[in-house]
Design an enzyme around this catalytic site. Structure first.
Site, PDB file in Angstrom:
ATOM      1  CE  LYS A  59     -19.470   1.161 -36.745  1.00  0.00           C
ATOM      2  NZ  LYS A  59     -20.017  -0.164 -36.548  1.00  0.00           N
TER       3      LYS A  59
HETATM    4  C1  LIG Z   1     -22.375   6.200 -38.606  1.00  0.00           C
HETATM    5  C2  LIG Z   1     -22.652   5.030 -37.705  1.00  0.00           C
HETATM    6  N1  LIG Z   1     -22.107   3.851 -37.934  1.00  0.00           N
HETATM    7  C3  LIG Z   1     -22.405   2.811 -37.139  1.00  0.00           C
HETATM    8  C4  LIG Z   1     -23.237   2.931 -36.055  1.00  0.00           C
HETATM    9  C5  LIG Z   1     -23.698   1.764 -35.283  1.00  0.00           C
HETATM   10  O1  LIG Z   1     -22.824   1.263 -34.451  1.00  0.00           O
HETATM   11  P1  LIG Z   1     -22.696  -0.300 -34.357  1.00  0.00           P
HETATM   12  O2  LIG Z   1     -22.257  -0.772 -35.696  1.00  0.00           O
HETATM   13  O3  LIG Z   1     -21.735  -0.497 -33.279  1.00  0.00           O
HETATM   14  O4  LIG Z   1     -24.064  -0.836 -34.038  1.00  0.00           O
HETATM   15  C6  LIG Z   1     -23.711   4.088 -35.759  1.00  0.00           C
HETATM   16  C7  LIG Z   1     -24.504   4.187 -34.553  1.00  0.00           C
HETATM   17  O5  LIG Z   1     -25.173   5.134 -34.259  1.00  0.00           O
HETATM   18  C8  LIG Z   1     -23.468   5.143 -36.637  1.00  0.00           C
HETATM   19  O6  LIG Z   1     -24.069   6.284 -36.479  1.00  0.00           O
END
Ligand SMILES: Cc1ncc(COP(=O)(O)O)c(C=O)c1O
Length: 475
Positions: A59
């Site tokens: 992120k």
């Molecule tokens: C902890 C966490 N947050 C978010 C995401 C998802 O990513 P995105 O928001 O880019 O789809 C993941 C993806 O595996 C994740 O494990």
């Protein structure tokens, strides 16, 4: 006058990053060698390991991109404030970028988020406002209302990762090209969990633009909307949704593989122990899907699985034995709570429940016709596997309600229900059930994270009687 500005910095060949922001991205890829061997996988199975980002997750990439875009558009002015409702990795990413570029951060969370998560964001200097999760969305004190109000009051920038096109764009710009480079263009399958869908869609767009034959595959918690579910309830954090975010792109995705909570958590533990790569529950979801793909892939396939963050954030859940046992993901013994259920009359083996919107009269009828004294109140049923427990009702409590107001027979159960029953895992010790039933009227037994049955004192008595009779017959 002394000049307090620091001189322009010149790395002059030294291998020193200008700031922590320059360390976002360029994450490593690692072959999952031991897991491949143990599963007879012959193709290349590799992990894109996002943990080496400064905030420890994928992120950081969208956090940086969304802030740079807001600066460019003027939505974020020097010294401005960023407000985002988040409890997770995005908050950390935003806080890091904000610290470096001189913004204030306010994160709105519910009291469902663990203390560790609140502390982590505060450690980066962010302000954290905690709202009561039980408050309805339209209430001015709800999570959503507070985030909205703070955004207005402080004239703040709200990144809104679920709708912001710069979220997937960050992955199109960085994650996709990195994977392409690292695999020398040989990648054949890309597998990732999807929450906002930024990673899968963003990186997927780049990869498909380089080679349309690359398969873009979502690893999705069973019951999330991407794999056709209603959206809740499941326990894996960060992935799966109950709505379709802006970056969802069903045309780009070749396949969605549903993975249960149980598979996800056991896989996270297995990968951590087998490869020495500590991954979280959603990493487990992605790897579980990747193994299914890799097992069927040609020998020359290059299967890349995206691991978004570290297992360190899940020490009190996925890596906590008690937590895992209480949800029925792990077994503590052979003759445990499951054995009590096995000895029970088959006719009440399936969980009896009542819907929150059903009238009190229906709850009473279910209890009477089945000879039970309490019922869980569950949403999303049937099928039962979708049960979302909202509370419980029992004889005594309903008797009291009707005694005071006979008209309450038509009242919705949710208006009069009591607290949820305490839970116990199907693999926990019978002794624990005995101890808990000293104070609770009944227990809700969980298996694989889902409600399985209600356990009462009568069930335990029958179980102990059966054991005693068995012993007697053998003597
Ligand atoms: C902890 C966490 N947050 C978010 C995401 C998802 O990513 P995105 O928001 O880019 O789809 C993941 C993806 O595996 C994740 O494990």
């Amino acid at each position: 006058m002394t000049d307090t500005s620091i001189p322009a910095w010149d790395a002059d060949g030294m291998d020193i990053a200008e700031s922590i922001l320059d360390l976002i991205g360029q994450t490593p890829m690692v072959r999952m060698k031991r897991v491949s061997e143990e599963h007879g996988i012959r193709c290349t199975l590799a992990m894109k390991h996002e943990v080496t980002n400064p905030g420890g997750s994928s992120k950081d990439r969208p956090a940086l991109e969304m802030i740079l875009a807001a600066e460019a558009s003027g939505e974020l002015q020097p010294g401005g404030t960023i407000v985002e409702p988040t409890s997770g990795n995005t908050g950390v990413g935003l806080a890091i970028v904000a610290a470096q570029r001189g913004y204030k951060c306010v994160f709105v969370m519910t009291n469902k988020a663990g203390k560790e998560k609140v502390d982590l964001l505060r450690a980066y200097g962010a302000e954290v406002v905690v709202c009561d999760v039980a408050v309805a969305p339209e209430d001015p004190n709800s999570y959503y209302s507070v985030a909205e109000r703070l955004t207005q009051e402080r004239g703040a920038f709200r990144p809104n990762q679920y709708a912001n096109p710069h979220n997937p764009a960050a992955h199109t710009k960085t994650t996709g090209p990195e994977i392409w480079e690292q695999t020398k263009g040989r990648i054949t399958h890309f597998i990732a969990g999807a929450g906002t869908c930024g990673s899968l869609t963003g990186a997927g767009r780049y990869l498909k633009s380089m080679n349309p034959d690359i398969k873009i595959i979502a690893a999705d918690p069973e019951k999330s909307v991407f794999s056709g579910g209603s959206g809740r309830p499941y326990l894996v954090e960060g992935v799966g949704e109950d709505f379709f975010p802006a970056a969802y792109d069903g045309d780009l995705w070749d396949e969605v593989i549903p993975i249960s909570d149980e598979e996800s958590f056991l896989m996270a533990r297995y990968v951590s122990e087998t490869e020495g790569i500590l991954i979280g529950g959603s990493g487990g979801t992605a790897v579980a899907a990747a193994l299914k793909v890799a097992k069927d892939a040609d020998d020359d396939a290059v299967v890349v699985v995206f691991n978004p963050d570290s297992g360190r954030g899940y020490l009190s859940t996925v890596f906590n034995e008690n937590w895992m046992m209480n949800f029925g993901f792990l077994k503590e013994c052979d003759q445990c709570v499951g054995a009590v259920l096995d000895t029970r009359n088959a006719s009440i083996e399936n969980l009896l429940y009542v819907n929150p919107s059903a009238p009190v009269s229906e709850a009473i009828e279910i209890m009477r016709s089945n000879g039970v004294s309490q019922l869980p109140v569950c949403k999303n049923t049937p099928p039962f596997a979708n049960a979302e427990v909202a509370g419980a009702v029992d004889e005594l409590q309903l008797m009291d309600v009707i005694h005071r107001d006979p008209g309450a027979m038509g009242t919705a159960v949710e208006k009069v229900m009591g607290a949820k029953l305490p839970t116990i895992g199907v693999g926990q010790k019978v002794e624990l059930a005995v101890e808990m039933l000293e104070t609770a009227p009944a227990l809700l037994v969980l298996s694989g994270g889902q409600p399985l049955s209600v356990l009462t004192r009568t069930d335990l008595l029958s179980y102990f009687t059966a054991i005693a009779e068995d012993a007697h017959n053998r003597d």
